[in-house]
Structure formats: structure tokens, C-alpha cells
Design a protein around this motif. Sequence first.
Motif, mmCIF file in Angstrom:
data_model
loop_
_atom_site.group_PDB
_atom_site.id
_atom_site.type_symbol
_atom_site.label_atom_id
_atom_site.label_comp_id
_atom_site.label_asym_id
_atom_site.label_seq_id
_atom_site.Cartn_x
_atom_site.Cartn_y
_atom_site.Cartn_z
ATOM 1 N N LEU A 176 0.670 -0.983 -0.169
ATOM 2 C CA LEU A 176 0.260 0.088 0.006
ATOM 3 C C LEU A 176 0.772 1.166 -0.014
ATOM 4 O O LEU A 176 0.996 2.022 -0.862
ATOM 5 C CB LEU A 176 -1.116 -0.484 1.437
ATOM 6 N N TYR A 177 1.938 1.488 0.600
ATOM 7 C CA TYR A 177 2.328 2.293 1.026
ATOM 8 C C TYR A 177 3.251 2.794 -0.980
ATOM 9 O O TYR A 177 3.334 4.002 -0.755
ATOM 10 C CB TYR A 177 3.655 2.357 2.036
ATOM 11 N N LEU A 178 4.077 1.654 -1.228
ATOM 12 C CA LEU A 178 4.458 2.054 -2.088
ATOM 13 C C LEU A 178 3.907 2.472 -3.557
ATOM 14 O O LEU A 178 4.309 2.924 -4.104
ATOM 15 C CB LEU A 178 5.287 0.333 -2.586
ATOM 16 N N MET A 179 2.783 1.706 -3.414
ATOM 17 C CA MET A 179 1.057 1.873 -4.134
ATOM 18 C C MET A 179 1.360 4.213 -4.059
ATOM 19 O O MET A 179 0.863 5.041 -5.166
ATOM 20 C CB MET A 179 0.281 1.638 -3.717
ATOM 21 N N LEU A 219 10.134 -4.151 -8.829
ATOM 22 C CA LEU A 219 9.090 -3.172 -7.245
ATOM 23 C C LEU A 219 7.969 -4.111 -7.890
ATOM 24 O O LEU A 219 7.656 -4.427 -8.978
ATOM 25 C CB LEU A 219 8.219 -2.292 -7.301
ATOM 26 N N ASP A 220 7.409 -4.928 -6.553
ATOM 27 C CA ASP A 220 6.254 -5.519 -6.953
ATOM 28 C C ASP A 220 5.318 -4.727 -6.635
ATOM 29 O O ASP A 220 4.486 -4.484 -5.441
ATOM 30 C CB ASP A 220 6.684 -6.693 -5.546
ATOM 31 N N VAL A 221 4.090 -4.545 -7.457
ATOM 32 C CA VAL A 221 3.070 -3.096 -7.845
ATOM 33 C C VAL A 221 1.651 -4.182 -8.627
ATOM 34 O O VAL A 221 2.925 -4.827 -9.629
ATOM 35 C CB VAL A 221 3.392 -2.044 -8.008
ATOM 36 N N PRO A 222 0.813 -3.585 -8.686
ATOM 37 C CA PRO A 222 -0.151 -4.232 -9.184
ATOM 38 C C PRO A 222 0.076 -2.819 -10.786
ATOM 39 O O PRO A 222 0.223 -2.346 -10.607
ATOM 40 C CB PRO A 222 -1.039 -3.903 -8.536
ATOM 41 N N LEU A 223 0.143 -4.015 -11.343
ATOM 42 C CA LEU A 223 0.186 -3.661 -12.867
ATOM 43 C C LEU A 223 -0.614 -3.709 -14.170
ATOM 44 O O LEU A 223 -1.862 -4.307 -13.230
ATOM 45 C CB LEU A 223 1.535 -4.717 -14.116
ATOM 46 N N VAL A 224 -1.253 -3.335 -14.721
ATOM 47 C CA VAL A 224 -2.095 -3.238 -16.013
ATOM 48 C C VAL A 224 -2.821 -5.069 -15.976
ATOM 49 O O VAL A 224 -3.933 -5.632 -16.491
ATOM 50 C CB VAL A 224 -1.810 -2.537 -17.504
ATOM 51 N N GLY A 225 -1.292 -5.734 -16.594
ATOM 52 C CA GLY A 225 -1.578 -6.919 -16.636
ATOM 53 C C GLY A 225 -2.120 -7.452 -15.611
ATOM 54 O O GLY A 225 -3.083 -8.388 -15.939
ATOM 55 N N ALA A 351 -0.393 2.619 -10.611
ATOM 56 C CA ALA A 351 0.082 3.598 -9.452
ATOM 57 C C ALA A 351 -0.053 4.692 -10.690
ATOM 58 O O ALA A 351 -0.044 6.169 -10.722
ATOM 59 C CB ALA A 351 1.454 2.785 -8.574
ATOM 60 N N ALA A 352 0.941 4.579 -12.269
ATOM 61 C CA ALA A 352 1.037 5.500 -12.448
ATOM 62 C C ALA A 352 -1.034 6.051 -13.127
ATOM 63 O O ALA A 352 -0.379 7.340 -13.231
ATOM 64 C CB ALA A 352 1.903 5.065 -13.745
#
Length: 537
Positions: A176-179, A219-225, A351-352
Motif C-alpha cells: 500500500l505504501y509503495l502504491m 518493484l512488486d506493485v499492481p500492473l495493468v496486466g 499507480a502511474a
Amino acid sequence: MFAKLVGRLEDADLKPSSRNLTPDRLRIEVLSGLTVALALVPEAVAFAFVAGVEPLVGLYAAFIVGLITALIGGRPGMISGATGALAVVMVSLVAVHGVEYLFATVVLMGIIQLFVGFMRWGKFIRLVPHPVMLGFVNGLAIVIFLAQLTQFQVPGSGEIAGHGVSGGEWLSGPKLYLMLALTALTMAIIWVWPRVTNLIPAPLAGIGIVAILVIALGLDVPLVGDLASIEGGLPPFHIPAVPFTLETFYIILPYALILAAIGLIESLLTLNLVGEIVGKRGGASQECIAQGVANTVTGFFGGMGGCAMIGQSMINVKSGGRTRIAGTVAALFLLAFILFASGLIEQIPLAALVGVMFMVVIGTFAWNSFKIMTKVPRTDAFVIVLVTIVTVMTDLATAVVVGVIVSALAYAWSNAKRIYASTYTTPEGAKVYKINGPLFFGSSDGFMELFQVEADPKTVIIDFEGSRVADQSALQAIEAVAAKYEDLGKSVQLRHLTRDCHALLSKAGHLVVDSDDDPDYEIAVDYSVRTGIIGGH
């Protein structure tokens, strides 16, 4: 008509030989279109999930609707595609009858929008008051904000319900913090970038820098894929596989009418908003036809239909898009993503894109409305708040209709209190009532209370030089007052009424006194003594 619209492609908005289309302008348009295309991907996928259909159904709609409306729409710079406002209506149809009925509904929706365009009914968007426009803008900004919150849930576990968020497990801890940090970084880049250079649109720079950072650092964050795969082929021509019966028509007609209304209202309001920003007026009826063509075609190519998108339109305008090139390029880039670059686009961090949309929210919300509400009449302030709340809680079409009705009633009440009469007595002993203010359904009761029938002399003159008779209720009120005087054996003269009023007064018409200085305006009424529309002289 359609040929005339296509002819618009030869105007300065698209013509390559135009002196306005410099290499620098072309670069801005292309990069703006690329930025919009990147922002369209997660939106189209998310709204497809809302409607209960495959992601490609939403992506095909974004491509086809976006391309056609960019080419022949009423306002260059607008972006259209699959929207949440339409998706929340579609979900029950898909759940009960299946996706084929949705395609048939989208075709009928487009035909209805074409009819509205050819009838030139788009001009009635002018009846939407400015407070309703402010409420619309604020409500849509809040809706866009709420829609982005789903990206802060574990991918695949939640869904957008209406305009808000439901279900799913929220991100927590380091993820969450990274997002949040990446979202904030994107917003900061968009804010700072124009102070550094204008070679690349700020939103595109924000997406690109954050994407490179995430990929380079792993980085392990949610992606479009993580939402869904966007890989696919060209949209195939497909006639909706539904029975061509009256029963099918009765099933899809209510949905088509609602979708057509919502789509046109959102598109026309966005048309006005973009027009105000770029300082150019758009063609409302042309936009209706463009939306109709786009949705009719989309229904035959497996798309879920769409309308103008205020968020993506704001991204395009703020990125410098001013011509039809940007919207066209955005649609073509989206198709290229589907055909060739799905793997690359799926690596973009959500996030972008959330950061871009949050900046759209900040730029779209009419922050000056808080200041305006302290200065305008309380009714207008109430309408702004009401339309904002109804937009968020229900849908745009309902909010606009509610806002227009409340504004109209408030206007009618305000004018109803403006009617009054000044009196004097002529040397011959007749009493003259000089009526001032509009006479219509709202003021008819107040008009009847102006007269002292029993105390008045034998001769009474009612002078309408300072008034205007607006409708049937006004005529009925005049006849009722005249009848009261006649019942007491008193003589009444009606002066300075228009000749159309003369003809419409079925009982008191013989009391009218013709004069060379009678006013000359049309009365908007369909009275029982005449047929058709009454015109003035």
C-alpha cells in the motif's frame, strides 16, 4: 447530412495542409493521443468488468467509438470510449439475457442517437443551467476519484459497483505504501514537468518515468496486466445472435433508451465543457450523430458501446490536444496495443495511471464553486450541491434532469412573485389596472388576487402593456377575472394584448380593445379553441 459531416474532415482541425498543423503541433497531437490511449486501457478493462463482459469487449468499444467520434464528432479534442455511466446500466441486461442482447441493445442505442441528431434535438442542451453544469463537473470528478480507489485493492478481488467501490481486500503494509508513493510521484512529475519542458506531455512523462522506475527496480506493485490480458485481434464483424422478434425488441428497447439518453447527455455536457476550455463552440447535433454512428457500428463489432469521457477528454486537452488528430491517434494506438504491444502495456504500473487520473480529478473539479456558492442565490447553490450528490449516488442523466427541473421550478417561483399592478382612475371614472410582470401558470393566482372586483367602479380597464401573457393558464386567469366583473354587471376592457391572445380568448375576446401599439410577441400555448402551434403576427 452524413456527407456534410464527413466533409468536416477537410477543415483546419485535420487537414494536413493547414497552416496551423506545424511539425510541433503534430508532435503534440500524437503524444497527447498516446497519453490518452495509455489511460484508456485500464478504464476500458474495468468498465467491461462492471458490465459483466470480457475485457476485449470494452477495449473494442473504446477503439471504435473513440475513432469514429474523433473523425466526425462535434468538438475536436473530445475523447469517447466505454464508460462507467453506461456500464452500470448494462450489467443487469447482461446478467439476465447475455452479451448478445447487449450488442443488439448497443445497435438500437446508436439508431436512437442518430434519430436525435437528425432531428437536431442536441440544441436543447442549451437549457441546462450553469449551476447544473458545475454540479455535473464536480460530480464526475468525484466519480472518477472513487473509480480509481479500486486500484488500491488486491487485483481481481474487487469490482467497481456503480460509481464506488465494493468487495475485495484492500492493499496493506509495504504494498500500500509503495502504491501510494508511486501515485504521489506520478502526480509530482505531472505538476513539475511543464516547468522543465513542453516537448512531452506531462501525463505521458509521469507514466513513462514511473514505469521505467518500477521495471528497473523490479518493484512488486499492481500492473495493468494484473487486471486482465489485453491481447487480441481485430474486432470481427458480428451480427448479434438474438431472435429478430418483437419480444427481443421489447427487452432491449428500455435499456437502449436509457443508454442513449445517458450517453448523449454526458457527451453534450462534455462537449460544452471542452468548448469552454479551448474557446471554441462545438456542434451538438453533429456530436449526437457521431455518437449514433459509433455505437451502431460498435454493436456489430462486438463492442459494449460508449460515449464521451470527461476524464480522458481533460487529459487530452491538458496535454495540448486540440484537433481531431489526437483522438484518432489515441484510438489507433489502443488498437496497436491490442494487436502488437499487449505485453509491454501490461507492464505499466497501475499507480502511474491512478496518479494521472487523480491529477485529472484535481483539474476537473470546479474548486471555485465553493466561492461561487457564497455569492449566487441560495437556489443556485442548492442545485450545484444537489446535482453533484445525485451524480455520485445514481447516474448523470438522472442528476441533470433533476437539476434542470429544480432550476426551472425555482425560476418559475421567482417570476411568479414579480407580477403586480399599479392603478389609477381616468377622468371618466374608469379604474385602470396596469399589469406589470410575466403572466403564466406560476403567477396566474397572484394576478387574480390583484383585483378588487366588488369595490371597483362600473368600468374597469386592464392594461397589459407592461406584462406578457405566456401560456394557457394565463389566458384562463384573464377570462376568470373578466367573468367576475361581468357577473356583477360591470364593463371590462382588455388592452395591449397581442392578436394571438385575441384569438385564444374564447369568452373574453369581445372585451379586447385593438390598438396600434399592441405588443407583438408569440404566445407559446396550444389552446383548445385552435389546433396546431399558435404563431404571433
